[in-house]
Design a protein around this motif. Structure first.
Motif, PDB file in Angstrom:
ATOM      1  N   THR A  95       0.853  -1.179   0.000  1.00  0.00           N
ATOM      2  CA  THR A  95       0.000   0.000   0.000  1.00  0.00           C
ATOM      3  C   THR A  95       0.894   1.235   0.000  1.00  0.00           C
ATOM      4  O   THR A  95       1.913   1.281   0.681  1.00  0.00           O
ATOM      5  N   CYS A 133       0.907   5.058   5.688  1.00  0.00           N
ATOM      6  CA  CYS A 133       0.392   3.778   6.197  1.00  0.00           C
ATOM      7  C   CYS A 133       1.006   3.446   7.550  1.00  0.00           C
ATOM      8  O   CYS A 133       0.320   3.010   8.472  1.00  0.00           O
ATOM      9  N   ARG A 190      -0.414   5.369  10.404  1.00  0.00           N
ATOM     10  CA  ARG A 190      -1.725   4.870  10.801  1.00  0.00           C
ATOM     11  C   ARG A 190      -1.616   3.541  11.532  1.00  0.00           C
ATOM     12  O   ARG A 190      -2.313   3.303  12.520  1.00  0.00           O
ATOM     13  N   LEU A 191      -0.750   2.675  11.050  1.00  0.00           N
ATOM     14  CA  LEU A 191      -0.707   1.300  11.551  1.00  0.00           C
ATOM     15  C   LEU A 191      -0.049   1.185  12.917  1.00  0.00           C
ATOM     16  O   LEU A 191      -0.603   0.586  13.837  1.00  0.00           O
ATOM     17  N   ALA A 199      -1.922   2.794  16.309  1.00  0.00           N
ATOM     18  CA  ALA A 199      -3.185   2.135  16.629  1.00  0.00           C
ATOM     19  C   ALA A 199      -2.969   0.722  17.126  1.00  0.00           C
ATOM     20  O   ALA A 199      -3.588   0.282  18.098  1.00  0.00           O
ATOM     21  N   THR A 200      -2.063  -0.001  16.484  1.00  0.00           N
ATOM     22  CA  THR A 200      -1.837  -1.386  16.878  1.00  0.00           C
ATOM     23  C   THR A 200      -1.146  -1.485  18.223  1.00  0.00           C
ATOM     24  O   THR A 200      -1.482  -2.319  19.058  1.00  0.00           O
ATOM     25  N   LEU A 228      -8.426  -1.611  14.352  1.00  0.00           N
ATOM     26  CA  LEU A 228      -7.098  -1.565  13.751  1.00  0.00           C
ATOM     27  C   LEU A 228      -7.173  -1.228  12.273  1.00  0.00           C
ATOM     28  O   LEU A 228      -8.135  -1.585  11.593  1.00  0.00           O
ATOM     29  N   PRO A 229      -6.143  -0.572  11.733  1.00  0.00           N
ATOM     30  CA  PRO A 229      -6.058  -0.420  10.279  1.00  0.00           C
ATOM     31  C   PRO A 229      -5.636  -1.752   9.660  1.00  0.00           C
ATOM     32  O   PRO A 229      -4.617  -2.326  10.039  1.00  0.00           O
ATOM     33  N   HIS A 230      -6.446  -2.276   8.760  1.00  0.00           N
ATOM     34  CA  HIS A 230      -6.168  -3.584   8.171  1.00  0.00           C
ATOM     35  C   HIS A 230      -5.477  -3.371   6.826  1.00  0.00           C
ATOM     36  O   HIS A 230      -6.126  -3.164   5.793  1.00  0.00           O
ATOM     37  N   LEU A 231      -4.170  -3.457   6.851  1.00  0.00           N
ATOM     38  CA  LEU A 231      -3.377  -3.233   5.650  1.00  0.00           C
ATOM     39  C   LEU A 231      -2.031  -3.914   5.819  1.00  0.00           C
ATOM     40  O   LEU A 231      -1.723  -4.473   6.869  1.00  0.00           O
ATOM     41  N   GLY A 269       2.183  -5.059   9.094  1.00  0.00           N
ATOM     42  CA  GLY A 269       0.748  -5.194   8.885  1.00  0.00           C
ATOM     43  C   GLY A 269       0.386  -6.625   8.535  1.00  0.00           C
ATOM     44  O   GLY A 269       1.232  -7.415   8.099  1.00  0.00           O
ATOM     45  N   ASP A 302      -8.988  -7.195   6.177  1.00  0.00           N
ATOM     46  CA  ASP A 302      -9.889  -7.469   7.295  1.00  0.00           C
ATOM     47  C   ASP A 302     -10.781  -8.668   6.948  1.00  0.00           C
ATOM     48  O   ASP A 302     -11.606  -8.577   6.039  1.00  0.00           O
TER      49      ASP A 302
END
Length: 318
Positions: free
Chosen positions: A3, A9, A12-13, A16-17, A257-260, A270, A274
């Motif tokens: 991505t 990315c 974001r990832l 949050a994780t 969670l951001p799913h990427l 990542g 999802d």
């Protein structure tokens, strides 16, 4: 699936994780599970068949390894671990294999494997080790009760799970290392019980392990629950003939969670798409309320749904 842009990315990832991991699995105790010494286990030979005699031999060997690990732990002053291992060595319990090193590995059977027509193999996720194995055992026992006669549940703690609070939990690296062992075990199980209906149940980071092991596995179902991803973009990428199911409870923090997945030069960060999103392509089962650790809670919607899937009674979306 890579991505872009990568910097966006990762911003974001990672936060949050890591925040979710801190909430879900706080560090406890002074001694890390991997710091408790244990002997190298003797090699196990594959099951020639799941006869009562062959299984009894494997169970006896597993118990011997647990007792040896308990003696080693006690000798080095780790009395709490030694006490837990004495409980695990109860002759009524059935371990196909055991290794007390590096946090611990254990493969335990619930129910009569020699006569089981329906078998569920449960793969746990991040933060599970011998000190927290009771969570896996409890869920396995409740599922076996829900399945009833002529069924068995196998708790497969066959890998060094990543800590819930670690960068390892953000990457598929531990799953890559675990997948060959899971594939070998599933092949051994299929050879021993060729007529049984086998389902692979994958909780949390265990979904990534299952995703890495999935291609070509001879199982009826792959069930992803509480899953941050399966290491792939969608169900088709699992390359499996099995029916792929996914479910998430209403209160599971994984949903935030951001799913990427981001491909960096030396690591993938990542865990993929999802599993409960429409684009992933899994069949969705009803999971009801509860949190990340509540899927196999007694009386829960998720437990009932998973039992129907393992029994082969789920029609369409469960």
């Amino acid at each position: 699936m890579a991505t872009r842009p990568q910097g966006s990315c990762l911003r974001r990832l990672l936060p949050a994780t890591l925040v979710a991991a801190l909430v879900a699995g706080p560090m406890t105790g002074v001694t890390r599970p991997g710091d408790v010494p244990a002997p190298i286990p003797a090699p196990t030979t594959p099951l020639a068949g799941a006869t009562p005699a062959a299984l009894a031999e494997r169970y006896a060997a597993g118990r011997a390894e647990i007792l040896a690990a308990g003696r080693t732990a006690a000798r080095h002053g780790h009395h709490w671990r030694a006490s837990r291992l004495r409980e695990m060595a109860d002759p009524a319990r059935r371990f196909l294999s055991f290794d007390g090193r590096d946090g611990g590995r254990a493969v335990e059977v619930f129910g009569e494997l020699s006569s089981a027509e329906r078998i569920a193999v449960l793969v746990p996720g991040a933060g599970v080790d011998l000190d927290k194995y009771g969570l896996v055992r409890g869920g396995s026992m409740r599922l076996q009760d829900a399945l009833g006669d002529r069924s068995a549940v196998i708790a497969w703690l066959g890998y060094a799970t990543p800590s819930s609070v670690s960068l390892h939990a953000l990457t598929p690296g531990r799953a890559d290392g675990a997948a060959p062992g899971l594939r070998a075990f599933m092949g051994e199980l299929r050879a021993a019980r060729p007529g049984a209906r086998v389902s692979l149940l994958c909780h949390s980071y265990g979904s990534v392990v299952c995703g890495r092991a999935a291609p070509g596995l001879d199982v009826a179902d792959i069930v992803l629950f509480g899953s941050p991803g399966a290491g792939v973009a969608d169900a088709a990428a699992l390359r499996t003939p099995a029916v792929v199911w996914a479910g998430r409870t209403a209160g599971d923090w994984v949903g935030g969670l951001p799913h990427l997945s981001v491909e960096l030069p030396f690591v993938t960060v990542g865990l993929g798409g999802d599993p409960v999103s429409p684009g992933f392509g899994a069949r969705i089962f009803a999971a009801g309320g509860g949190g990340h650790s509540d899927y196999l809670t007694a009386g829960s919607t998720a437990l009932a749904s998973i039992a129907r899937i393992v029994s082969g009674r789920a029609d369409g979306d469960a």
